[in-house]
Design a protein around this motif. Structure first.
Motif, mmCIF file in Angstrom:
data_model
loop_
_atom_site.group_PDB
_atom_site.id
_atom_site.type_symbol
_atom_site.label_atom_id
_atom_site.label_comp_id
_atom_site.label_asym_id
_atom_site.label_seq_id
_atom_site.Cartn_x
_atom_site.Cartn_y
_atom_site.Cartn_z
ATOM 1 N N GLY A 389 -28.828 -7.027 -2.456
ATOM 2 C CA GLY A 389 -29.823 -6.644 -0.912
ATOM 3 C C GLY A 389 -28.978 -6.972 0.462
ATOM 4 O O GLY A 389 -29.474 -6.519 1.255
ATOM 5 N N TYR A 390 -29.633 -8.149 0.526
ATOM 6 C CA TYR A 390 -29.619 -9.282 1.783
ATOM 7 C C TYR A 390 -27.525 -8.580 2.338
ATOM 8 O O TYR A 390 -28.103 -8.445 3.276
ATOM 9 N N HIS A 391 -26.986 -8.267 1.604
ATOM 10 C CA HIS A 391 -26.019 -8.357 2.629
ATOM 11 C C HIS A 391 -25.882 -6.159 2.674
ATOM 12 O O HIS A 391 -24.511 -5.936 3.614
ATOM 13 N N GLY A 392 -26.684 -5.968 2.100
ATOM 14 C CA GLY A 392 -26.308 -4.541 2.165
ATOM 15 C C GLY A 392 -26.654 -4.263 3.486
ATOM 16 O O GLY A 392 -26.415 -3.096 4.584
ATOM 17 N N LEU A 393 -28.184 -4.605 3.489
ATOM 18 C CA LEU A 393 -29.726 -4.554 4.658
ATOM 19 C C LEU A 393 -28.979 -5.191 6.138
ATOM 20 O O LEU A 393 -29.195 -4.828 7.261
ATOM 21 N N ALA A 394 -27.813 -6.210 5.386
ATOM 22 C CA ALA A 394 -26.900 -6.835 6.799
ATOM 23 C C ALA A 394 -25.914 -6.178 7.519
ATOM 24 O O ALA A 394 -25.922 -6.399 8.141
ATOM 25 N N MET A 395 -25.389 -5.273 6.534
ATOM 26 C CA MET A 395 -24.456 -4.228 7.463
ATOM 27 C C MET A 395 -24.536 -3.483 8.755
ATOM 28 O O MET A 395 -25.610 -2.495 8.942
ATOM 29 N N PRO A 396 -23.603 -3.570 9.696
ATOM 30 C CA PRO A 396 -24.842 -3.120 11.159
ATOM 31 C C PRO A 396 -23.870 -1.508 11.433
ATOM 32 O O PRO A 396 -23.505 -0.936 9.927
ATOM 33 N N SER A 397 -25.707 -0.778 11.122
ATOM 34 C CA SER A 397 -26.073 0.712 11.180
ATOM 35 C C SER A 397 -25.923 0.765 10.609
ATOM 36 O O SER A 397 -25.271 1.036 9.296
ATOM 37 N N TRP A 398 -27.153 2.095 10.469
ATOM 38 C CA TRP A 398 -27.441 2.416 8.590
ATOM 39 C C TRP A 398 -25.983 3.888 8.102
ATOM 40 O O TRP A 398 -26.361 3.732 7.153
ATOM 41 N N GLU A 399 -25.481 4.104 8.881
ATOM 42 C CA GLU A 399 -24.498 5.098 8.723
ATOM 43 C C GLU A 399 -23.114 3.441 7.420
ATOM 44 O O GLU A 399 -23.121 4.223 6.618
ATOM 45 N N ARG A 400 -22.988 2.791 8.297
ATOM 46 C CA ARG A 400 -22.422 1.309 7.163
ATOM 47 C C ARG A 400 -22.939 1.386 6.284
ATOM 48 O O ARG A 400 -22.505 1.288 4.986
ATOM 49 N N LYS A 401 -24.296 1.357 6.090
ATOM 50 C CA LYS A 401 -25.485 0.467 5.377
ATOM 51 C C LYS A 401 -25.318 1.570 3.919
ATOM 52 O O LYS A 401 -24.993 1.305 2.744
ATOM 53 N N LEU A 402 -26.152 2.733 4.416
ATOM 54 C CA LEU A 402 -25.186 3.654 3.099
ATOM 55 C C LEU A 402 -24.389 3.968 2.378
ATOM 56 O O LEU A 402 -24.534 4.747 1.027
ATOM 57 N N ARG A 403 -22.750 3.901 3.149
ATOM 58 C CA ARG A 403 -21.527 4.304 3.050
ATOM 59 C C ARG A 403 -21.915 3.209 1.056
ATOM 60 O O ARG A 403 -21.156 3.315 0.082
ATOM 61 N N VAL A 404 -21.125 2.059 1.589
ATOM 62 C CA VAL A 404 -21.581 0.815 0.682
ATOM 63 C C VAL A 404 -23.066 1.136 0.079
ATOM 64 O O VAL A 404 -22.564 0.878 -1.895
ATOM 65 N N ILE A 405 -23.740 1.157 0.036
ATOM 66 C CA ILE A 405 -24.642 1.398 -1.087
ATOM 67 C C ILE A 405 -24.223 2.511 -2.147
ATOM 68 O O ILE A 405 -24.452 2.998 -3.358
ATOM 69 N N TRP A 406 -23.970 3.394 -1.721
ATOM 70 C CA TRP A 406 -24.192 4.659 -2.250
ATOM 71 C C TRP A 406 -22.845 4.115 -3.035
ATOM 72 O O TRP A 406 -22.427 5.017 -3.895
ATOM 73 N N PHE A 412 -22.293 1.787 -10.668
ATOM 74 C CA PHE A 412 -23.042 1.945 -11.128
ATOM 75 C C PHE A 412 -22.525 3.173 -13.044
ATOM 76 O O PHE A 412 -22.936 2.915 -13.556
ATOM 77 N N PHE A 413 -22.217 3.829 -12.509
ATOM 78 C CA PHE A 413 -22.582 5.168 -13.121
ATOM 79 C C PHE A 413 -20.693 5.709 -13.763
ATOM 80 O O PHE A 413 -20.765 6.010 -14.784
ATOM 81 N N LEU A 414 -20.315 5.353 -12.838
ATOM 82 C CA LEU A 414 -18.492 6.086 -12.328
ATOM 83 C C LEU A 414 -17.942 4.742 -13.049
ATOM 84 O O LEU A 414 -16.751 5.173 -13.582
ATOM 85 N N GLY A 415 -18.420 3.420 -12.729
ATOM 86 C CA GLY A 415 -17.079 2.331 -13.299
ATOM 87 C C GLY A 415 -16.506 2.313 -11.823
ATOM 88 O O GLY A 415 -16.272 3.145 -10.996
ATOM 89 N N ARG A 416 -15.783 1.024 -11.918
ATOM 90 C CA ARG A 416 -14.756 0.662 -10.253
ATOM 91 C C ARG A 416 -13.555 1.774 -10.872
ATOM 92 O O ARG A 416 -12.631 1.689 -12.178
ATOM 93 N N ASP A 417 -12.896 2.444 -9.409
ATOM 94 C CA ASP A 417 -11.440 2.541 -9.646
ATOM 95 C C ASP A 417 -10.191 1.680 -9.597
ATOM 96 O O ASP A 417 -10.014 1.336 -9.276
ATOM 97 N N ILE A 418 -9.975 1.785 -10.556
ATOM 98 C CA ILE A 418 -8.257 1.172 -11.249
ATOM 99 C C ILE A 418 -7.239 1.845 -10.423
ATOM 100 O O ILE A 418 -5.936 1.271 -11.180
ATOM 101 N N ALA A 419 -6.739 2.185 -9.050
ATOM 102 C CA ALA A 419 -5.884 3.042 -9.067
ATOM 103 C C ALA A 419 -5.290 1.549 -8.140
ATOM 104 O O ALA A 419 -5.590 1.582 -6.970
#
Length: 479
Positions: A389-406, A412-419
């Motif tokens: 929560g802290y670092h997600g909100l500390a990321m500069p600009s809402w454009e970057r915040k949304l990309r990270v949180i998304w 969470f639903f698909l799992g990490r990419d392992i390629a």
């Protein structure tokens, strides 16, 4: 119109330029940022990038996208002659040139600090750039792919042995994140088991994470041990030649990945080429009001902030009386620096930087974290949510915040990419392997003529002797 030169586009430099765009009036100053990279890296996310929890491009902020009113130069500043107010800029292509300025802001950050331990310079990798984090992730995945095709033995052990040097926040976070990553990978590699993976953290001091309380650090050690990760305290690395780890305790083992997080130092490429004052540890000497200089005297029109500087910590919580090099300070110093520059331009006085650390938070892999604020300590899942929560909100600009949180939601639903994309380091290899090339040309040797023969004289009345025809002898070079 005064020209402001910002040397470095990391935390402090980016935030200084970002806030100057907000607070400067039209035509009040011309701002230029010079950095060898075209983006700012949000370094607290590097452990999660290395563990595949964050897309690499989402943890960087493109200068040209978010600094609309600032001149961007992607190059290195290799010299600062403040006496004449000129900087030497060395671009990646072309010759160096001088840049005239009226105000200079030095925010060139820090680089990994190493020691002359045999093998470290050849085998280890740091954790200061996004490229390093991506390379670590690719190495882990590639090693799993290689190990899955081998029988149990020394070579497989070497591929699945991962070492981190340094037990500070960065070291513990990357160590724990990689342990979490490897544990998740086991599910996709039936040829391998949890016991096949080996994790070692080497720390010269008798404890880890000095930013948190001793009981909290003990909880972290216990948690890591339960997850199959070994921490070597009061231990020094003595050699890493050829990937063979040798410790001061006499232990030795082989590894294919050594991550170095044992300290940072002020960017020497900028500090050594400047005529600005430097303190004994090689950092730019900066006052509490962020002007370059000492408490008694400052250098006019020269400012500094971030990891490259030694700034007094007026809160009393700094190491040796100075602000520690971390993102919390760099971001806040950049914001105040922009305010102070605007204030001085308008004939007002600058304010001093004071920030009391409210706490420390660290992510230790999915579902694990620690949070420390004074005597309050939170561990486990709640602290992990606090970290994100802290670092997600500390990321500069809402454009970057949304990309990270998304990205977190997708994982969470698909799992990490392992390629593994390790091949990107040599992108032309596949093309070159099958590319058609012209056949080599065959050069013929010069034609050599046979020596002329003397004419044959025959006696009168005798039969005419046969005359040999002249033959040109040609030597042809073998193809």
């Amino acid at each position: 119109m005064p020209k402001i030169l910002i040397v470095g586009g990391g935390y402090a430099g980016f935030y200084t330029a970002w806030k100057l765009e907000k607070w400067l009036r039209a035509g009040e100053a011309d701002v230029t940022v010079v950095d060898p990279l075209p983006y700012m890296t949000y370094q607290p996310f590097l452990p999660e990038v290395a563990a595949g929890s964050i897309e690499p491009r989402h943890s960087v902020v493109a200068h040209r996208r978010h600094l609309k009113k600032t001149n961007i130069i992607t190059a290195k500043v290799t010299g600062i002659d403040h006496a004449s107010k000129q900087a030497t800029i060395t671009p990646p292509v072309g010759e160096p040139y001088t840049f005239d300025y009226d105000i200079v802001v030095v925010t060139a950050g820090a680089v990994s600090r190493t020691f002359p331990i045999p093998g470290v310079a050849d085998e280890a990798i740091g954790l200061k750039t996004i490229e390093e984090a991506v390379a670590i992730r690719n190495r882990v995945l590639t090693n799993f792919d290689k190990a899955a095709g081998l029988q149990a033995g020394p070579e497989r052990d070497r591929l699945l042995t991962f070492v981190v040097i340094g037990g500070g926040f960065a070291g513990i976070e990357i160590f724990a994140e990689l342990r979490s990553f490897a544990s998740a990978l086991i599910k996709s590699y039936p040829e391998l088991s949890f016991e096949d993976t080996h994790f070692h953290l080497i720390e010269a001091m008798g404890r880890i994470m000095p930013e948190v309380s001793l009981p909290t650090s003990h909880w972290v050690l216990k948690n890591l041990a339960q997850r199959g990760a070994e921490v070597h305290l009061d231990t020094q690395l003595t050699s890493a030649v050829g990937g063979r780890i040798e410790l001061s305790t006499g232990e030795s083992f082989e590894t294919d990945l050594i991550v170095w997080t044992a300290g940072v130092m002020a960017n020497p490429g900028v500090v050594r080429g400047s005529d600005l004052p430097v303190e004994e540890r090689g950092r730019l000497q900066v006052r509490a009001d962020l002007r370059v200089g000492t408490e008694d005297e400052f250098v006019p029109d020269a400012w500094g902030a971030g990891d490259i500087t030694a700034i007094p910590d007026l809160s009393g919580g700094g190491v040796g009386g100075y602000c520690v090099p971390n993102a919390q300070h760099a971001v806040r110093q950049g914001k105040l620096l922009a305010k102070n520059i605007v204030a001085v331009l308008r004939g007002e006085g600058p304010k001093e930087y004071v920030h009391k650390n409210m706490g420390a938070v660290a992510g230790l892999g999915i579902g694990y974290g620690v949070f420390q604020s004074g005597r309050l300590a939170i561990t486990g899942l709640p602290a992990w949510f606090a970290h994100r929560g802290y670092h997600g909100l500390a990321m500069p600009s809402w454009e970057r915040k949304l990309r990270v949180i998304w990205g977190w939601v997708n994982n969470f639903f698909l799992g990490r990419d392992i390629a593994s994309l390790a091949a990107v380091e040599q992108p032309r290899a596949a093309f070159e392997e099958f590319a058609s090339r012209p056949k080599p040309t065959v050069e013929a040797a010069p034609v050599q003529k046979a020596p002329a023969k003397a004419p044959v004289r025959r006696k009168a009345g005798s039969a005419a002797a046969p005359v040999e025809p002249k033959v040109a002898v040609e030597t042809v070079a073998a193809s």
